[in-house]
Scaffold this motif. Structure first.
Motif, PDB file in Angstrom:
ATOM      1  N   PHE A  90       0.757  -1.113  -0.118  1.00 28.60           N
ATOM      2  CA  PHE A  90       0.016  -0.182  -0.147  1.00 28.60           C
ATOM      3  C   PHE A  90       0.968   1.071  -0.165  1.00 28.60           C
ATOM      4  CE2 PHE A  90      -2.660   3.386   1.777  1.00 28.60           C
ATOM      5  CZ  PHE A  90      -3.664   3.078   0.949  1.00 28.60           C
ATOM      6  N   ALA A  91       2.053   1.025   0.996  1.00 25.18           N
ATOM      7  CA  ALA A  91       3.048   2.590   0.711  1.00 25.18           C
ATOM      8  C   ALA A  91       3.753   2.488  -0.638  1.00 25.18           C
ATOM      9  CB  ALA A  91       4.145   1.764   2.031  1.00 25.18           C
ATOM     10  N   SER A  92       3.623   1.332  -1.431  1.00 19.76           N
ATOM     11  CA  SER A  92       4.459   1.672  -2.907  1.00 19.76           C
ATOM     12  C   SER A  92       3.115   1.991  -3.804  1.00 19.76           C
ATOM     13  CB  SER A  92       4.388  -0.011  -3.415  1.00 19.76           C
ATOM     14  OG  SER A  92       4.664   0.530  -4.959  1.00 19.76           O
ATOM     15  N   ASP A  93       1.722   1.535  -3.468  1.00 22.24           N
ATOM     16  CA  ASP A  93       0.521   2.462  -3.998  1.00 22.24           C
ATOM     17  C   ASP A  93       0.324   3.605  -3.632  1.00 22.24           C
ATOM     18  OD1 ASP A  93       0.175   0.491  -5.611  1.00 22.24           O
ATOM     19  OD2 ASP A  93      -1.691  -0.114  -3.298  1.00 22.24           O
ATOM     20  N   THR A 129      -3.344  15.724   1.405  1.00 27.45           N
ATOM     21  CA  THR A 129      -3.242  14.637   2.670  1.00 27.45           C
ATOM     22  C   THR A 129      -1.939  13.464   2.124  1.00 27.45           C
ATOM     23  OG1 THR A 129      -5.661  14.732   3.114  1.00 27.45           O
ATOM     24  CG2 THR A 129      -4.743  12.863   3.056  1.00 27.45           C
ATOM     25  N   VAL A 130      -2.708  12.798   1.040  1.00 28.31           N
ATOM     26  CA  VAL A 130      -1.815  12.459   0.453  1.00 28.31           C
ATOM     27  C   VAL A 130       0.453  12.320   1.055  1.00 28.31           C
ATOM     28  CG1 VAL A 130      -0.718  11.067  -2.111  1.00 28.31           C
ATOM     29  CG2 VAL A 130      -2.749  10.781  -1.067  1.00 28.31           C
ATOM     30  N   ARG A 131       0.457  13.424   0.321  1.00 26.62           N
ATOM     31  CA  ARG A 131       1.521  14.217   0.592  1.00 26.62           C
ATOM     32  C   ARG A 131       1.904  14.167   2.234  1.00 26.62           C
ATOM     33  NH1 ARG A 131       3.135  20.034  -1.245  1.00 26.62           N
ATOM     34  NH2 ARG A 131       0.712  21.066  -0.143  1.00 26.62           N
ATOM     35  N   LEU A 132       1.120  14.469   3.234  1.00 27.25           N
ATOM     36  CA  LEU A 132       1.091  13.791   4.617  1.00 27.25           C
ATOM     37  C   LEU A 132       1.918  13.000   4.862  1.00 27.25           C
ATOM     38  CD1 LEU A 132      -1.509  16.472   6.211  1.00 27.25           C
ATOM     39  CD2 LEU A 132       0.622  16.435   5.952  1.00 27.25           C
ATOM     40  N   LEU A 133       0.873  11.899   4.280  1.00 28.43           N
ATOM     41  CA  LEU A 133       0.467  10.200   4.477  1.00 28.43           C
ATOM     42  C   LEU A 133       2.234  10.040   3.453  1.00 28.43           C
ATOM     43  CD1 LEU A 133      -2.474   9.160   3.556  1.00 28.43           C
ATOM     44  CD2 LEU A 133      -1.421   9.469   6.105  1.00 28.43           C
ATOM     45  N   LEU A 134       2.520  10.718   2.840  1.00 28.13           N
ATOM     46  CA  LEU A 134       3.809  10.170   1.863  1.00 28.13           C
ATOM     47  C   LEU A 134       5.245  11.292   3.393  1.00 28.13           C
ATOM     48  CD1 LEU A 134       3.950  10.202  -1.630  1.00 28.13           C
ATOM     49  CD2 LEU A 134       4.200   8.887  -0.461  1.00 28.13           C
ATOM     50  N   ALA A 135       5.416  11.819   3.784  1.00 29.31           N
ATOM     51  CA  ALA A 135       6.120  12.826   4.604  1.00 29.31           C
ATOM     52  C   ALA A 135       5.722  11.292   5.969  1.00 29.31           C
ATOM     53  CB  ALA A 135       5.403  14.381   5.661  1.00 29.31           C
ATOM     54  N   ASP A 136       4.837  11.306   6.768  1.00 28.00           N
ATOM     55  CA  ASP A 136       4.796   9.994   7.209  1.00 28.00           C
ATOM     56  C   ASP A 136       5.579   8.473   7.372  1.00 28.00           C
ATOM     57  OD1 ASP A 136       3.545  10.020  10.078  1.00 28.00           O
ATOM     58  OD2 ASP A 136       3.583   7.680   9.487  1.00 28.00           O
ATOM     59  N   LEU A 137       6.063   8.476   5.738  1.00 25.10           N
ATOM     60  CA  LEU A 137       6.293   7.536   5.491  1.00 25.10           C
ATOM     61  C   LEU A 137       8.205   7.739   5.341  1.00 25.10           C
ATOM     62  CD1 LEU A 137       4.025   5.825   2.911  1.00 25.10           C
ATOM     63  CD2 LEU A 137       4.536   4.996   4.932  1.00 25.10           C
ATOM     64  N   GLY A 138       8.107   8.666   5.832  1.00 21.66           N
ATOM     65  CA  GLY A 138       9.918   9.112   5.463  1.00 21.66           C
ATOM     66  C   GLY A 138      10.542   9.419   3.605  1.00 21.66           C
ATOM     67  N   ASP A 139       9.294  10.096   2.979  1.00 24.50           N
ATOM     68  CA  ASP A 139       9.817  10.760   1.748  1.00 24.50           C
ATOM     69  C   ASP A 139      10.479  12.499   2.346  1.00 24.50           C
ATOM     70  OD1 ASP A 139      10.049  10.754  -1.087  1.00 24.50           O
ATOM     71  OD2 ASP A 139       7.869  12.074  -0.774  1.00 24.50           O
ATOM     72  N   ARG A 140      11.934  11.904   1.795  1.00 24.95           N
ATOM     73  CA  ARG A 140      12.174  13.465   1.684  1.00 24.95           C
ATOM     74  C   ARG A 140      11.643  14.825   1.303  1.00 24.95           C
ATOM     75  NH1 ARG A 140      17.658  13.695   3.974  1.00 24.95           N
ATOM     76  NH2 ARG A 140      18.488  14.913   2.744  1.00 24.95           N
ATOM     77  N   GLN A 182      11.613   9.712  13.743  1.00 24.24           N
ATOM     78  CA  GLN A 182      10.914   7.700  13.518  1.00 24.24           C
ATOM     79  C   GLN A 182      11.022   7.400  12.748  1.00 24.24           C
ATOM     80  OE1 GLN A 182       7.901   6.572  15.713  1.00 24.24           O
ATOM     81  NE2 GLN A 182       7.975   4.245  15.669  1.00 24.24           N
ATOM     82  N   GLU A 183      11.859   6.105  12.013  1.00 18.65           N
ATOM     83  CA  GLU A 183      11.703   5.933  10.627  1.00 18.65           C
ATOM     84  C   GLU A 183      10.330   4.766  11.033  1.00 18.65           C
ATOM     85  OE1 GLU A 183      14.302   3.258   7.773  1.00 18.65           O
ATOM     86  OE2 GLU A 183      14.956   3.378  10.413  1.00 18.65           O
ATOM     87  N   TRP A 184      10.126   5.312   9.835  1.00 26.13           N
ATOM     88  CA  TRP A 184       8.874   4.153   9.820  1.00 26.13           C
ATOM     89  C   TRP A 184       9.027   2.754   8.612  1.00 26.13           C
ATOM     90  CZ3 TRP A 184       5.949   2.127   5.271  1.00 26.13           C
ATOM     91  CH2 TRP A 184       5.184   0.957   5.021  1.00 26.13           C
ATOM     92  N   ARG A 185       8.125   1.934   9.315  1.00 25.44           N
ATOM     93  CA  ARG A 185       8.601   0.417   9.372  1.00 25.44           C
ATOM     94  C   ARG A 185       7.269  -0.111   9.032  1.00 25.44           C
ATOM     95  NH1 ARG A 185      14.356  -1.423   9.670  1.00 25.44           N
ATOM     96  NH2 ARG A 185      15.074   0.715  11.198  1.00 25.44           N
ATOM     97  N   PRO A 186       7.225  -0.970   7.990  1.00 28.24           N
ATOM     98  CA  PRO A 186       5.791  -1.763   7.277  1.00 28.24           C
ATOM     99  C   PRO A 186       5.392  -2.686   8.959  1.00 28.24           C
ATOM    100  CG  PRO A 186       6.995  -2.133   6.016  1.00 28.24           C
ATOM    101  CD  PRO A 186       7.960  -0.953   6.873  1.00 28.24           C
ATOM    102  N   GLY A 187       4.088  -2.094   8.879  1.00 28.03           N
ATOM    103  CA  GLY A 187       3.828  -3.586  10.636  1.00 28.03           C
ATOM    104  C   GLY A 187       3.652  -2.654  11.424  1.00 28.03           C
ATOM    105  N   GLY A 188       4.578  -1.148  11.634  1.00 28.89           N
ATOM    106  CA  GLY A 188       5.077  -0.324  12.857  1.00 28.89           C
ATOM    107  C   GLY A 188       4.065   0.754  13.211  1.00 28.89           C
ATOM    108  N   GLY A 189       2.992   1.413  12.435  1.00 26.75           N
ATOM    109  CA  GLY A 189       2.333   2.283  12.604  1.00 26.75           C
ATOM    110  C   GLY A 189       3.116   3.395  12.230  1.00 26.75           C
TER     111      GLY A 189
END
Length: 538
Positions: A90-93, A129-140, A182-189
Motif C-alpha cells: 500500500f505504501a508503494s501504491d 493528504t497524500v503528501r502528509l502520509l508520504l511524509a510520515d512514511l519518510g519521503d524526503r 522515527q523511521e517508518w517500518r511496515p507493520g509498526g504503525g
C-alpha cells in the motif's frame, strides 16, 4: 449502524486537523486514506459511477485515482496473512498515486499554490493528504513539501491554532535531518512526523531546541570520521548504486598508477583501477526543479514547440528525481530538435552528451570487452563516471542515419539492449551488471520510415513527438537565444556582444524564408562578423 461509522465518513480528518496534530494516525495509513476518501466521496461504498464522479468534482482522472486507492486500501486492510507485505504494497501504491495526481493537477495546482486562490477543492485536499502520509512514511520530498503546506495554513491560523506555525517551523528546520524522526517500518504503525514537527517548532520558539548529536553520528565519527557521516547523509537522499563492486576483476585498485605517463601509457590503467573509486558508492540523483520555471524558460526559447515541452515536463510532476522516459523528436532538418534536447537537459539540471549517429557502424555504445587492447566501458557508464552523478541525458542525434550493417555489431541493436533492462545492464568492460536507470535517452530524427521498417521494436520503446518548424513570429525569440549561445561559446557577456538591434533583426527577417534554425544562426553569425569587421582596432 453506529454513529460515525466508516461507511458514513462522518468526522473524517481534514488536512488542517492533521497539521494541528489533533488527529494522529492510530492505525495503518490504509485505514486513514479510507477515512479521507469517505469524507470527499461518501458514495464510494455503493453509489453509482455518476454519483461518485460528481462527488469527486467531476474530474474523471481524479475519480479513477480515488477509486484505485480505495481498492488498494481495502486489499491492504482485508489481508489476513502477511500484514507487513500488505502495508509495504500500500505504501508503494501511495508513492505511485502521488506521481499520477501530480501529473493530473500539474499546471493549475502550481498556480493555486502560488496565488492562494480560495479554499481547496477535493483534489487539492486529497493531494495534500497524500503528501502528509508520504511524509510520515519518510519521503524526503514530501517532508520538504509539508513545510510549504504548513506555512500556507499557518498564515490563516485562528485562535488556538499556533501549532500550525510550530509545525511549519519544525518542518522547515528539520525535514532534511532524518535522524531526528522515527523511521517508518511496515507493520509498526505511523511515525507521528507532524507531531514531531510541532514539538521541534515549539522548542525553537522557546529556545529549548535540542542540539544533542545522535548516537549513530557519534559511532560514525569514532569509526571513520566526517566522511562516514557525509556518506550516511548522501545515502538517505535520492541516489543509485550504479556499480556494486570491482573485486571480481584482476589486479588491484591501484594497479598501473606508477606507469601513467610512462612508455606503456596506453595500458597504464586497468578496469579495476579505473572503476574501483566509482564502485560500491551511491551516486546522487538530481531532484526535480521548479517545473513552472523550467517551462517558462523552455517555451520562451522554443515557443513553436510548447506542446512538446509541456508533454515532457508533465511526466516529471510528482517524481522525486529527474528522469525522462525515452523520447524521440521527429522534425524537418534545422527545426531545432538537437538544441531542444540539449536545453531540456540543461534546464532540468542534468549533464548531457550528444552522439551523432550518422554512419555509426558498430556497437561500441554498449562498451567493449577487456580482451581487446582498446577495451572501454559503455558510453552511459563513462558519462556517469565523468559527471559523478547517477543520472544524465544522452542525445542520439539523427538516429535514423545509424548504419544498418551488423558486421561489427549494430548501434541500434545495442540501444535496444540498453533500454530493455537498464537497472541490470551487463557492461562488458567491468564484467558486472550496472544500474543505468538514471540515464534519460532523447533521440532525434528527420523521418521514421526506414527506422520503423528495420527497428520497429526500438521505435516502440520511445515516446514520439513531432517537432514543428519555427515560424516568422518566433524570430525575435530565436535570435535572442542564438545570440546567447554565441556569447557563451566565445566566453563574452552582453556588454561585449549585445543582442541584435531593431535594424539587424529586420535584416534577418528580410532574409528568413522559414523552417530552419540553422539558417537563422548563419544570419546571426554573419551580422556578428560584420560588427567585428567594423570594430575599431587599437
Amino acid at each position: 449502524m453506529r454513529k460515525n461509522s466508516p461507511r458514513d465518513g462522518a468526522g473524517a480528518p481534514c488536512v488542517r486537523d492533521l497539521l494541528l496534530g489533533k488527529l494522529p494516525l492510530r492505525n495503518s495509513h490504509a485505514r486513514h486514506i479510507q477515512a479521507v476518501i469517505l469524507s470527499i466521496c461518501p458514495a464510494i461504498f455503493d453509489g453509482g459511477r455518476e454519483i461518485m464522479l460528481a462527488q469527486c468534482g467531476g474530474s474523471p482522472p481524479f475519480f479513477e485515482l480515488v477509486r484505485g486507492l480505495w481498492r488498494a486500501a481495502n486489499t491492504c486492510l482485508n489481508n489476513k496473512g502477511d500484514r507487513i507485505a500488505a502495508e509495504t504494497r500500500f505504501a508503494s501504491d501511495l508513492f505511485e498515486a502521488r506521481g499520477i495526481l501530480g501529473r493530473i493537477t500539474y499546471v493549475h495546482t502550481a498556480i493555486d499554490r502560488d496565488l492562494d486562490l480560495g479554499p481547496d477543492g477535493p483534489e487539492e485536499e486529497f493531494f495534500d493528504t497524500v503528501r502528509l502520509l508520504l511524509a510520515d512514511l519518510g519521503d524526503r520530498e514530501a517532508r520538504a513539501e509539508t513545510a510549504d503546506l504548513a506555512w500556507r495554513h499557518a498564515r490563516l491560523r485562528g485562535r488556538g491554532e499556533d501549532d500550525l506555525l510550530y509545525c511549519a517551523v519544525g518542518a522547515s528546520l528539520h525535514a532534511d535531518e532524518p535522524w531526528r524522526f522515527q523511521e517508518w517500518r511496515p507493520g509498526g504503525g505511523p511515525t507521528g512526523f507532524v507531531r514531531d514537527c510541532i514539538e521541534f517548532g515549539r522548542a525553537a520558539f522557546t529556545g529549548t531546541l535540542p542540539q544533542a548529536e545522535p548516537e549513530w553520528a557519534k559511532e560514525a565519527k569514532a569509526k571513520a570520521g566526517l566522511k562516514a557521516i557525509e556518506a550516511a547523509r548522501t545515502s538517505s537522499g535520492p541516489s543509485l548504486l550504479v556499480l556494486a563492486t570491482t573485486d571480481h576483476l584482476p589486479g588491484t585498485a591501484k594497479a598501473g598508477e606508477d606507469r601513467i605517463g610512462g612508455s606503456n601509457a596506453t595500458n597504464a590503467t586497468t578496469a579495476r583501477s579505473e572503476y574501483a573509486p566509482f564502485a560500491g558508492r551511491r551516486w546522487p540523483l538530481v531532484r526535480v526543479p521548479d517545473l513552472a520555471r523550467a517551462r517558462e524558460i523552455l517555451v520562451g526559447e522554443f515557443p513553436y514547440a510548447a506542446d512538446v515541452v509541456d508533454a515532457v515536463l508533465r511526466d516529471l510532476a510528482g517524481r522525486p528525481h529527474v528522469h525522462l522516459r525515452p523520447i524521440l523528436i521527429v522534425g524537418p532538418p534545422g527545426s531545432g530538435k538537437s538544441r531542444l534536447a540539449r536545453r531540456l537537459a540543461e534546464v532540468l539540471g542534468l549533464g548531457w552528451q550528444i552522439i551523432s549517429c550518422g554512419g555509426v557502424s558498430d556497437s561500441s555504445l554498449n562498451g567493449t570487452s577487456r580482451q581487446w587492447g582498446t577495451g572501454r566501458a559503455s558510453v552511459p557508464l563513462q558519462l556517469l563516471k565523468r559527471l559523478g552523478m547517477a543520472c544524465a541525458v544522452i542525445v542520439l542525434d539523427e538516429i535514423e542515419k545509424a548504419a544498418s550493417g551488423r558486421q561489427n555489431g549494430s548501434m541500434l541493436d545495442g540501444l535496444l539492449t540498453l533500454t530493455a533492462d537498464p537497472q541490470s545492464f551487463f557492461d562488458p568492460y567491468v564484467e558486472h551488471p550496472v544500474d543505468l536507470s538514471g540515464i534519460s535517452w532523447i533521440a532525434t530524427a528527420n523521418e521514421l520510415t526506414s527506422l520503423r521498417k528495420d527497428h520497429g521494436a526500438l521505435v516502440d520503446r520511445f515516446r514520439i513527438f513531432s517537432m514543428p518548424s519555427p515560424r516568422r513570429e518566433d524570430l525575435p525569440v530565436l535570435v535572442r537565444g542564438i545570440m546567447a549561445e554565441i556569447r557563451s561559446e566565445r566566453g563574452l557577456d552582453e556588454r561585449w556582444l549585445p543582442d541584435l538591434d531593431g535594424d539587424e533583426e529586420a535584416l534577418i527577417e528580410q532574409h528568413f524564408d522559414g523552417g530552419s534554425v540553422r539558417r537563422v544562426r548563419r544570419l546571426c553569425e554573419t551580422i556578428v562578423a560584420g560588427r567585428d569587421g567594423l570594430a575599431p582596432r587599437h
